[in-house]
Design a protein around this motif. Structure first.
Motif, PDB file in Angstrom:
ATOM      1  N   LEU A 182     -94.669 -37.290   9.092  1.00 52.07           N
ATOM      2  CA  LEU A 182     -93.828 -37.003   9.824  1.00 52.07           C
ATOM      3  C   LEU A 182     -92.713 -38.211   9.855  1.00 52.07           C
ATOM      4  CD1 LEU A 182     -92.265 -35.198  12.170  1.00 52.07           C
ATOM      5  CD2 LEU A 182     -93.808 -36.669  13.697  1.00 52.07           C
ATOM      6  N   VAL A 183     -93.301 -39.395   9.841  1.00 47.72           N
ATOM      7  CA  VAL A 183     -92.465 -40.682   9.783  1.00 47.72           C
ATOM      8  C   VAL A 183     -91.831 -40.746   8.538  1.00 47.72           C
ATOM      9  CG1 VAL A 183     -92.677 -43.189   9.446  1.00 47.72           C
ATOM     10  CG2 VAL A 183     -93.841 -42.178  11.326  1.00 47.72           C
ATOM     11  N   VAL A 184     -92.323 -40.232   7.416  1.00 45.72           N
ATOM     12  CA  VAL A 184     -91.724 -40.562   6.241  1.00 45.72           C
ATOM     13  C   VAL A 184     -90.708 -39.301   6.147  1.00 45.72           C
ATOM     14  CG1 VAL A 184     -91.812 -40.220   3.702  1.00 45.72           C
ATOM     15  CG2 VAL A 184     -93.647 -41.480   4.749  1.00 45.72           C
ATOM     16  N   THR A 196     -77.732 -39.031  12.489  1.00 46.02           N
ATOM     17  CA  THR A 196     -78.343 -40.472  12.723  1.00 46.02           C
ATOM     18  C   THR A 196     -78.857 -40.745  13.999  1.00 46.02           C
ATOM     19  OG1 THR A 196     -76.375 -41.274  11.039  1.00 46.02           O
ATOM     20  CG2 THR A 196     -77.634 -42.830  12.583  1.00 46.02           C
ATOM     21  N   GLY A 197     -78.236 -40.288  14.849  1.00 41.16           N
ATOM     22  CA  GLY A 197     -78.957 -40.621  16.328  1.00 41.16           C
ATOM     23  C   GLY A 197     -80.313 -39.608  16.613  1.00 41.16           C
ATOM     24  N   LEU A 198     -79.990 -38.498  15.890  1.00 42.96           N
ATOM     25  CA  LEU A 198     -81.326 -37.559  16.062  1.00 42.96           C
ATOM     26  C   LEU A 198     -82.488 -38.019  15.441  1.00 42.96           C
ATOM     27  CD1 LEU A 198     -82.051 -34.683  17.073  1.00 42.96           C
ATOM     28  CD2 LEU A 198     -81.328 -33.802  14.578  1.00 42.96           C
ATOM     29  N   PHE A 199     -82.143 -38.561  14.046  1.00 43.67           N
ATOM     30  CA  PHE A 199     -83.477 -38.952  13.401  1.00 43.67           C
ATOM     31  C   PHE A 199     -83.927 -40.592  13.455  1.00 43.67           C
ATOM     32  CE2 PHE A 199     -81.794 -35.404  10.848  1.00 43.67           C
ATOM     33  CZ  PHE A 199     -82.799 -34.564  10.998  1.00 43.67           C
ATOM     34  N   ALA A 200     -82.765 -41.280  14.160  1.00 45.23           N
ATOM     35  CA  ALA A 200     -83.443 -42.604  14.561  1.00 45.23           C
ATOM     36  C   ALA A 200     -84.524 -42.724  15.481  1.00 45.23           C
ATOM     37  CB  ALA A 200     -82.198 -43.327  15.016  1.00 45.23           C
ATOM     38  N   LEU A 253     -86.414 -40.186   5.649  1.00 49.11           N
ATOM     39  CA  LEU A 253     -85.785 -39.612   4.601  1.00 49.11           C
ATOM     40  C   LEU A 253     -84.608 -38.867   5.116  1.00 49.11           C
ATOM     41  CD1 LEU A 253     -88.331 -38.436   1.817  1.00 49.11           C
ATOM     42  CD2 LEU A 253     -87.027 -40.493   1.970  1.00 49.11           C
ATOM     43  N   LEU A 254     -84.849 -38.115   6.192  1.00 49.46           N
ATOM     44  CA  LEU A 254     -83.626 -37.542   6.706  1.00 49.46           C
ATOM     45  C   LEU A 254     -82.759 -38.211   7.399  1.00 49.46           C
ATOM     46  CD1 LEU A 254     -85.539 -34.454   8.330  1.00 49.46           C
ATOM     47  CD2 LEU A 254     -84.163 -34.358   6.514  1.00 49.46           C
ATOM     48  N   LEU A 255     -82.969 -39.698   7.727  1.00 48.54           N
ATOM     49  CA  LEU A 255     -82.297 -40.737   8.326  1.00 48.54           C
ATOM     50  C   LEU A 255     -81.274 -41.165   7.287  1.00 48.54           C
ATOM     51  CD1 LEU A 255     -81.255 -42.223  10.642  1.00 48.54           C
ATOM     52  CD2 LEU A 255     -83.262 -43.754  10.450  1.00 48.54           C
ATOM     53  N   LEU A 303     -82.115 -49.670   2.914  1.00 53.15           N
ATOM     54  CA  LEU A 303     -83.275 -50.237   3.665  1.00 53.15           C
ATOM     55  C   LEU A 303     -84.210 -49.159   4.279  1.00 53.15           C
ATOM     56  CD1 LEU A 303     -84.744 -52.545   4.820  1.00 53.15           C
ATOM     57  CD2 LEU A 303     -83.243 -52.521   6.676  1.00 53.15           C
ATOM     58  N   THR A 304     -83.560 -48.175   4.675  1.00 57.04           N
ATOM     59  CA  THR A 304     -84.388 -46.996   5.334  1.00 57.04           C
ATOM     60  C   THR A 304     -85.198 -46.453   4.281  1.00 57.04           C
ATOM     61  OG1 THR A 304     -82.709 -46.909   6.924  1.00 57.04           O
ATOM     62  CG2 THR A 304     -84.394 -44.847   6.708  1.00 57.04           C
ATOM     63  N   ALA A 305     -84.707 -46.231   3.110  1.00 58.00           N
ATOM     64  CA  ALA A 305     -85.353 -45.415   2.002  1.00 58.00           C
ATOM     65  C   ALA A 305     -86.600 -46.305   1.338  1.00 58.00           C
ATOM     66  CB  ALA A 305     -84.419 -45.263   0.693  1.00 58.00           C
TER      67      ALA A 305
END
Length: 426
Positions: A94-96, A125-129, A100-102, A189-191
């Protein structure tokens, strides 16, 4: 960064004797903190960039203002609809997936050439943050019970630093390479964090799988609030302290940009560096909670929060008064926040994601209330009225604690042997 679980953790036999269990090391906890800070920063990057974004995409002032609004709306929706999934899904996957969606959402924002695409990307961005809160619940679930407060405190310190440094970092990067560079860099960085977390985090949760369907999961979040008095009380504390927090941080730039200071945006953004002191409170509060001192910690922190508005009221005549007030306020807010999260997770560890997601909805309501009220009040009544508003939120929290705290006992003190073990692990 090590590339596998074994390099950063040491397996021990589970208490039930059923096999090795994942044990957090300090390096893994710090990885959680970094990931949380990087994810939540995306919600706040846009604030110093609004004028530049609007000029680049020919957006009206009203449309530019909706950038922040849509980001927070997306975050609020994610808290209720996405974070609870941690109780029925494999948290590592779920985290990964959310990270990736973020990455995709951030790329959309960075590449946006119309206002509509930008706004859609900011909402996503807000949704997946909200992966931030999934990570907090995940870290709490992996922590030993006797050391859970310390783990939550350390992870929350990453959230604090991410929030406070987001504006400063985005302003500096935008000056160097344009506003789009902020979101391209964050996507990269998120990737990277998604890859590292995929390799480091445990592949299976120790918690038994739940049979709840998604609709039942969401309804059970509401049921938990109806059933648990402590959850309702801590959610109210969260609403009030973050209303006070947002009252300051959403309006403090206004007096600083006027006489007698006329500070530039970069100098105002640097004020967030002072607020990093709140990260110290996050760690200390976690340790106090592990010692069974949650009620006392809450009371002292709420008293400090109320007192902080006295020096803040002298901001126009003294920057030192502002610094003292900011440090006191951030210390107090983070101490209450960590205490809240530690206590509510302990109510039902098997429903940790729902508990923290539901609690954070109140956090969002408080933040939005403080921001809207403070900016509106400053226009009609000035800085003194804003400080009175912040003090009112703070004193209301202190009164609530005084009338309810004695009826809500602290959790039992941890077993001494477990305490020694947890200190050696984290």
């Amino acid at each position: 960064m090590p590339g596998n679980c074994e390099a950063v953790t040491r397996p021990i036999e589970a208490g039930s004797g059923e096999g090795p269990a994942f044990v957090l090391s300090r390096r893994v906890v710090m990885l959680f903190a970094v990931a949380c800070g990087a994810a939540v920063a995306n919600v706040y990057f846009s604030q110093p960039l609004l004028v530049t974004m609007g000029r680049d995409l020919a957006m009206s002032p009203a449309l530019v203002g909706s950038v922040v609004t849509l980001t927070h709306v997306g975050y609020g929706l994610g808290l209720f609809f996405l974070v609870p999934l941690g109780d029925i899904a494999d948290r590592r996957r779920l985290v990964v997936a959310q990270l990736l969606l973020l990455v995709m959402a951030l790329t959309v924002v960075a590449a946006a050439h119309t206002a509509a695409i930008l706004l859609a990307g900011m909402a996503a961005t807000g949704l997946f943050a909200v992966v931030t809160q999934t990570l907090v619940a995940f870290a709490a679930s992996l922590a030993p019970a006797a050391g859970r407060g310390r783990v939550v405190g350390l992870v929350t310190s990453g959230v604090v630093i991410g929030i406070l440094l987001a504006r400063t970092a985005s302003g500096l990067m935008a000056d160097l390479a344009g506003w789009r560079s902020v979101y391209f860099a964050s996507a990269a960085l998120t990737a990277l964090l998604a890859l590292v977390l995929y390799r480091v985090l445990p592949r299976h949760s120790d918690a038994p799988p739940t049979t709840l369907r998604y609709g039942q999961l969401l309804r059970s979040t509401i049921t938990l609030f109806a059933r648990e008095r402590l959850l309702r009380l801590r959610a109210l504390f969260g609403l009030l302290v973050f209303a006070a927090f947002s009252t300051l941080w959403s309006s403090v730039a206004l007096p600083l940009s006027e006489a007698p200071y006329f500070l530039p945006h970069s100098a105002i953004g640097a004020l967030g560096l002072i607020g990093v002191a709140g990260a110290l409170a996050a760690t200390a509060a976690g340790r106090l909670n592990d010692r069974g001192l949650s009620r006392r910690t809450t009371g002292i922190a709420l008293a400090l929060l109320a007192v902080s508005w006295l020096p803040l009221a002298f901001t126009r005549s003294s920057l030192w008064a502002l610094v003292v007030g900011v440090v006191l306020l951030d210390l107090a807010v983070q101490a209450v926040h960590v205490t809240n999260q530690t206590l509510i997770y302990a109510l039902h560890p098997d429903a940790g994601s729902r508990l923290i997601g539901g609690y954070m909805v109140f956090y969002s309501i408080g933040s939005a209330t403080g921001a809207l009220a403070a900016t509106s009040l400053y226009t009609v009544a000035g800085w003194g009225a804003v400080c009175a508003l912040g003090a009112a939120f703070s004193c209301l929290g202190l009164v609530l604690w005084a009338f309810t705290g004695h009826n809500t006992p602290d959790p039992a003190a941890p077993d001494p042997a477990a305490e020694v073990t947890s200190r050696s692990e984290v």
